[in-house]
Design an enzyme around this catalytic site. Structure first.
Site, PDB file in Angstrom:
ATOM      1  N   LYS A  75       0.867  -1.184   0.000  1.00 16.98           N
ATOM      2  CA  LYS A  75       0.000   0.000   0.000  1.00 16.98           C
ATOM      3  C   LYS A  75       0.897   1.225   0.000  1.00 16.98           C
ATOM      4  CE  LYS A  75      -1.954   2.944   2.267  1.00 16.98           C
ATOM      5  NZ  LYS A  75      -1.717   4.314   1.713  1.00 16.98           N
ATOM      6  N   GLU A  85       8.959   1.315  11.305  1.00 14.31           N
ATOM      7  CA  GLU A  85      10.072   2.265  11.075  1.00 14.31           C
ATOM      8  C   GLU A  85       9.453   3.654  11.114  1.00 14.31           C
ATOM      9  OE1 GLU A  85      13.227   1.443  10.708  1.00 14.31           O
ATOM     10  OE2 GLU A  85      12.843  -0.707  10.736  1.00 14.31           O
ATOM     11  N   CYS A 119      13.709  10.557   6.830  1.00 17.71           N
ATOM     12  CA  CYS A 119      13.521  10.128   8.225  1.00 17.71           C
ATOM     13  C   CYS A 119      14.784  10.306   9.050  1.00 17.71           C
ATOM     14  CB  CYS A 119      13.050   8.680   8.269  1.00 17.71           C
ATOM     15  SG  CYS A 119      14.156   7.563   7.407  1.00 17.71           S
ATOM     16  N   GLU A 156       9.272  16.641  15.362  1.00 16.48           N
ATOM     17  CA  GLU A 156       9.732  16.251  14.023  1.00 16.48           C
ATOM     18  C   GLU A 156       8.993  17.123  13.006  1.00 16.48           C
ATOM     19  OE1 GLU A 156       8.393  12.632  12.046  1.00 16.48           O
ATOM     20  OE2 GLU A 156      10.377  12.362  11.176  1.00 16.48           O
TER      21      GLU A 156
HETATM   22  P1  NAD Z   1       2.111   8.589   7.483  1.00 20.35           P
HETATM   23  O1  NAD Z   1       2.251   7.872   8.777  1.00 20.35           O
HETATM   24  O2  NAD Z   1       1.125   9.680   7.393  1.00 20.35           O
HETATM   25  O3  NAD Z   1       1.741   7.565   6.310  1.00 20.35           O
HETATM   26  C1  NAD Z   1       2.536   6.475   5.978  1.00 20.35           C
HETATM   27  C2  NAD Z   1       1.686   5.431   5.277  1.00 20.35           C
HETATM   28  O4  NAD Z   1       0.729   4.930   6.209  1.00 20.35           O
HETATM   29  C3  NAD Z   1       0.885   5.945   4.088  1.00 20.35           C
HETATM   30  O5  NAD Z   1       0.865   4.957   3.088  1.00 20.35           O
HETATM   31  C4  NAD Z   1      -0.504   6.154   4.683  1.00 20.35           C
HETATM   32  O6  NAD Z   1      -1.541   6.066   3.721  1.00 20.35           O
HETATM   33  C5  NAD Z   1      -0.579   4.988   5.649  1.00 20.35           C
HETATM   34  N1  NAD Z   1      -1.533   5.157   6.766  1.00 20.35           N
HETATM   35  C6  NAD Z   1      -1.938   6.308   7.346  1.00 20.35           C
HETATM   36  N2  NAD Z   1      -2.818   6.041   8.352  1.00 20.35           N
HETATM   37  C7  NAD Z   1      -2.955   4.691   8.398  1.00 20.35           C
HETATM   38  C8  NAD Z   1      -3.714   3.795   9.215  1.00 20.35           C
HETATM   39  N3  NAD Z   1      -4.490   4.233  10.195  1.00 20.35           N
HETATM   40  N4  NAD Z   1      -3.606   2.462   8.993  1.00 20.35           N
HETATM   41  C9  NAD Z   1      -2.797   1.994   8.012  1.00 20.35           C
HETATM   42  N5  NAD Z   1      -2.071   2.785   7.196  1.00 20.35           N
HETATM   43  C10 NAD Z   1      -2.134   4.118   7.398  1.00 20.35           C
HETATM   44  O7  NAD Z   1       3.584   9.089   7.111  1.00 20.35           O
HETATM   45  P2  NAD Z   1       4.032   9.963   5.865  1.00 20.35           P
HETATM   46  O8  NAD Z   1       3.583  11.377   6.095  1.00 20.35           O
HETATM   47  O9  NAD Z   1       3.652   9.282   4.604  1.00 20.35           O
HETATM   48  O10 NAD Z   1       5.643   9.870   6.008  1.00 20.35           O
HETATM   49  C11 NAD Z   1       6.362  10.716   6.832  1.00 20.35           C
HETATM   50  C12 NAD Z   1       6.749  10.004   8.122  1.00 20.35           C
HETATM   51  O11 NAD Z   1       7.432   8.792   7.817  1.00 20.35           O
HETATM   52  C13 NAD Z   1       7.731  10.810   8.942  1.00 20.35           C
HETATM   53  O12 NAD Z   1       7.340  10.758  10.290  1.00 20.35           O
HETATM   54  C14 NAD Z   1       9.059  10.087   8.753  1.00 20.35           C
HETATM   55  O13 NAD Z   1       9.988  10.245   9.781  1.00 20.35           O
HETATM   56  C15 NAD Z   1       8.614   8.664   8.612  1.00 20.35           C
HETATM   57  N6  NAD Z   1       9.635   7.841   7.924  1.00 20.35           N
HETATM   58  C16 NAD Z   1      10.368   6.949   8.666  1.00 20.35           C
HETATM   59  C17 NAD Z   1      11.361   6.176   8.053  1.00 20.35           C
HETATM   60  C18 NAD Z   1      12.189   5.174   8.843  1.00 20.35           C
HETATM   61  O14 NAD Z   1      12.891   4.365   8.236  1.00 20.35           O
HETATM   62  N7  NAD Z   1      12.136   5.193  10.150  1.00 20.35           N
HETATM   63  C19 NAD Z   1      11.590   6.320   6.680  1.00 20.35           C
HETATM   64  C20 NAD Z   1      10.825   7.256   5.962  1.00 20.35           C
HETATM   65  C21 NAD Z   1       9.835   8.001   6.597  1.00 20.35           C
END
Ligand code: NAD
Length: 495
Positions: A193, A268, A302, A399
């Site tokens: 997804k 992650e 991230c 963040e």
């Molecule tokens: P997000 O949490 O908003 O979304 C990530 C994914 O989760 C998307 O595909 C979204 O549609 C899905 N999602 C959202 N709500 C959900 C739910 N209730 N159930 C299941 N899926 C759901 O994050 P984002 O804005 O897309 O990405 C930014 C964040 O990702 C930042 O906090 C960043 O630090 C983190 N990140 C972490 C790493 C790592 O390796 N630790 C790497 C990249 C990004």
């Protein structure tokens, strides 16, 4: 910008359908989302929000394939060959995929090529090699047996099953590859997804998976949002493991839901990573390194070094050097060859970051540079730098996930470590010094999972990446990355 022919054909669709059981199929729901080029604010495509019924179809396909003789009995060497073939195809489609990522994410074309596309190629090649290297151990045990009988104990690794992979928008292809490649190498099948902001490169990848010759159902791609599509995937009883990358708040919600079915999870999550700059650091390298660590991908990384701790004795000079680099960055569309900073991913994300900056100013942090959009069109944000005396300032602790650096002075190594560790996150960190003893002390004491000395952090397929504290659990990449998609079975044969 002239787009490659295959990409033009791919984009020339009324609607981008989800990819289930080897073909593009319409989602049953009517709810649609537009994918926008954040540099021009023009639409790039349209997807539908897959609902529980659609998720069911994708999981069913992945489950069928997982249990099929064709996939479950395939020789590891044949799986390896398919993965190498896929890596080659991704490389051959480098321009198509990189341009697509620039369109849907906004990032610089050069970064899309090197980080996303070639990052995915390297990951698929690395894990292709693991298909033939997964093994258990023979173990000497002390279990008493009847006279004349002996133990032969061993472990074996078995694929977990259907994997639900949920990924963010910041590195839409390479982070997807961090999950798909080890899962497939272990013999699992995947329902991916992608983020609703960047779903197209995953759909393009699905085409290449079929072209490489994988059985249908090894990779399914669901389009949609988190609330409906993501949540239905997490709640599905036939998912063996959810592997998630995204924000800490979403990760926690997913973790709680996954537990209801006892679904295995790896999370992650977010970060607010420190960079510690000692007085003896190489001044020429520091400014460029710190700027690269926070402004790459417009700060939407991230592991970005978003808090810089600078020793008091040369705080002003180092900060001036960093501002000098930041203020001269060329801000432009990702297709502009000379661009050094592209737009943020979306209007909503721009607003969020703008809000953080305003709140930082209200909170009393000193805004030194940036904090505004220099263009009339597109969701751009100038490289922004705050100076803070107090480690508890809002912008130091939150963040922000944009091109926003926060500088804080420190007295000595103890003060630096105390401040650097004073965060709910623990994903990454960097140390800048010529003194090996200081570097080693910081390596020992920093509470974070991914460190670099005298360089911004960079990922490598063979280097595990995972967080401490609120940055999650379930390390990716390296051999642990593939082990995470296996169940370890222990056996004792009494003979
Ligand atoms: P997000 O949490 O908003 O979304 C990530 C994914 O989760 C998307 O595909 C979204 O549609 C899905 N999602 C959202 N709500 C959900 C739910 N209730 N159930 C299941 N899926 C759901 O994050 P984002 O804005 O897309 O990405 C930014 C964040 O990702 C930042 O906090 C960043 O630090 C983190 N990140 C972490 C790493 C790592 O390796 N630790 C790497 C990249 C990004």
């Amino acid at each position: 910008m002239n787009l490659p022919a295959r990409l033009t054909t791919f984009l020339d669709k009324e609607e981008h359908k989800m990819f289930v059981d080897g073909e593009y199929v319409s989602a049953s729901s009517d709810k649609k989302i537009r994918v926008i080029d954040s540099a021009t604010e023009k639409p790039v495509g349209k997807i539908r929000v897959a609902n529980a019924e659609d998720v069911d179809k994708a999981v069913e396909s992945a489950k069928r394939t997982f249990n099929s003789i064709e996939w479950s009995k395939m020789y590891p060497a044949d799986r390896e060959l398919l993965m190498f073939r896929l890596a080659d195809l991704i490389e051959q489609n480098k321009e198509e995929l990189a341009s697509l990522i620039t369109l849907e994410n906004g990032k610089l074309l050069g970064d899309a090529r090197s980080s996303d596309v070639m990052g995915a190629v390297r990951t698929f090649r690395y894990y292709a090699g693991w298909c033939t290297k997964l093994e258990g151990e023979t173990i000497d045990i002390s279990m008493r047996q009847k006279m004349g009988k002996q133990n032969f104990a061993f472990t074996r690794r078995e694929p977990k099953g259907v994997i639900g992979a949920i990924v963010p928008w910041n590195f839409p292809l390479s982070i997807a590859a961090w999950k798909i490649a080890p899962a497939i190498a272990a013999g699992c099948t995947v329902v991916l997804k992608p983020s609703e902001e960047t779903p197209l490169c995953a759909l393009y990848l699905a085409e290449l998976v079929m072209e490489a010759g994988f059985p249908k159902g090894v990779l399914n791609v669901l389009t949609g949002d988190g609330k409906t599509t993501g949540a239905s995937l997490v709640n599905h009883k036939d998912i063996a493991k959810i592997t998630f990358t995204g924000s800490t708040a979403t990760g926690k919600a997913i973790g709680k839901n996954a537990l209801d079915n006892m679904t295995d999870i790896s999370l992650e999550l977010g970060g607010k990573s420190p960079a510690i700059v000692f007085q003896d650091a190489n001044r020429k390298e520091v400014a460029k390194g710190i700027a690269a660590g926070i402004f790459r991908n417009a700060g939407q990384v991230c592991v970005a070094g978003s808090r810089v701790y600078i020793q008091k004795s040369n705080y002003d000079e180092i900060l001036t050097d960093i501002c000098h680099v930041a203020d001269r960055m060329r801000i432009s569309h990702g297709f502009d060859q000379d661009a050094q900073l592209g737009p943020l991913v979306s209007k909503n994300h721009w607003k969020r970051i703008d809000g953080y900056i305003k709140q930082g100013v209200e909170d009393g942090s000193t805004l030194i540079t940036g904090g505004n959009n220099p263009k009339s069109k597109g969701y751009f944000m100038k490289p922004t730098i705050f100076s803070c005396e107090n480690n508890q300032d809002f912008v130091v602790q939150e963040e922000i996930f944009g091109p926003v650096l926060v500088a804080v002075p420190f007295d000595d190594i103890e003060d630096a470590l105390q401040k650097a560790n004073d965060s709910r996150y623990g994903l990454a960190g960097t140390v800048w010094t010529q003194d090996i003893n200081k570097a080693m002390l910081c390596i020992n004491e920093l509470k974070a999972g991914f460190l670099a000395v005298n360089s911004p952090v960079r990922s490598d397929a063979n280097l595990p990446l995972g967080g401490y504290k609120q940055s999650g659990f379930g390390t990716e990449l390296g051999k642990v990355g593939v082990y995470n998609y296996t169940n370890l079975k222990s056996v004792n044969v009494v003979y």
